[in-house]
Write an enzyme that holds these catalytic residues in place. Structure first.
Site, PDB file in Angstrom:
ATOM      1  N   HIS A 155      -8.811 -22.841  11.552  1.00  0.00           N
ATOM      2  CA  HIS A 155      -9.312 -23.384  10.293  1.00  0.00           C
ATOM      3  C   HIS A 155      -9.053 -22.412   9.140  1.00  0.00           C
ATOM      4  CE1 HIS A 155     -11.563 -26.222  12.854  1.00  0.00           C
ATOM      5  NE2 HIS A 155     -11.610 -26.977  11.779  1.00  0.00           N
ATOM      6  N   LYS A 213     -14.119 -21.118   6.378  1.00  0.00           N
ATOM      7  CA  LYS A 213     -15.037 -21.771   7.328  1.00  0.00           C
ATOM      8  C   LYS A 213     -16.037 -20.753   7.859  1.00  0.00           C
ATOM      9  CE  LYS A 213     -15.215 -24.940  11.262  1.00  0.00           C
ATOM     10  NZ  LYS A 213     -16.153 -25.820  10.538  1.00  0.00           N
TER      11      LYS A 213
END
Length: 242
Positions: A131, A135
């Site tokens: 990600h 995040k």
């Protein structure tokens, strides 16, 4: 048309949902964020979607219950206590909780469950997720969703079989475990690969998200489906009809 209330309306997912909802036959009843009263939007909407902060989930569930409004929860990083709160709310209203609202990821979870059941403990299972650098939780909600699917296929639970930390001298891999590794960097929307490693062969099931719109589209479709259900706890499997 069904009206959707958005918890976390100023976030990226909240804005994406508001943008795409009209094209899918829904209207936006309004939104609520940290400084707003969650009860107000719960009374106005036919169904709620929550992509806000974990700390706000209990208040949002309470507001949904009081207004008798279905709620779809896409917030990740939930603890066992949060799942207990969801179970309690689901006795009174329809609740759908998922780590990922992409219809493709929902199908991937089903494939992972089936593969784990058919291949059994003779095949090692590893999940790798990537990600963007911003995040804040790991493993991702989607990785946990896929891990739960794999564990279900093996007839166990992710709490029992999951492994997230292999730092140091940890010894050989234990049979029946499900490894999860998290990568963070750049602007990656979300990549997930589930590896089934056998002796002399390997199967890899991968989903790559290139556009956050896929999550917004799936969230709206799930919310529209949920609006017509009776009280209970639901998953994306049921939205997909698998």
């Amino acid at each position: 048309m069904t009206s959707i209330g958005i918890y976390g309306s100023l976030g990226r997912m909240g804005q994406a949902i508001a943008d795409i909802a009209p094209s899918l036959g829904a209207t936006i009843a309004g939104g609520a964020d940290m400084a707003d009263d969650p009860a107000d939007i719960a009374r106005k909407a036919d169904v709620l979607v929550d992509f806000s902060a974990v700390a706000a989930l209990e208040a949002h569930l309470n507001a949904a219950r009081a207004a008798r409004t279905p709620i779809m929860i896409g917030t990740t990083g939930l603890s066992p206590r949060h799942h207990a709160l969801i179970d309690e709310a689901a006795q009174h209203i329809p609740v759908l909780q998922t780590g990922n609202t992409s219809l493709g990821v929902g199908l991937l979870a089903r494939l992972v469950r089936d593969a784990a059941a058919r291949l059994g403990e003779g095949w090692d299972i590893e999940i790798v997720e990537t990600h963007h650098r911003g995040k804040v939780d790991a493993p991702s909600g989607t990785a946990q969703m896929l891990g739960n699917a794999a564990a279900e296929g093996l007839g166990t639970t992710l709490a029992e079989a999951g492994v997230t930390d292999r730092a140091g001298t940890v010894g050989a891999r234990c049979t029946g475990t499900i490894g999860m590794a998290s990568l963070r960097g750049g602007s990656v929307v979300g990549d997930h690969t589930v590896v089934f490693a056998g002796n002399g062969e390997r199967i890899e099931l991968t989903h790559r998200a290139d556009d956050r719109t896929i999550f917004a589209r799936g969230a709206v479709q799930a919310a529209l489906w949920l609006a017509g259900q009776k009280a209970g706890r639901y998953t994306m499997d049921q939205v997909l009809g698998v």
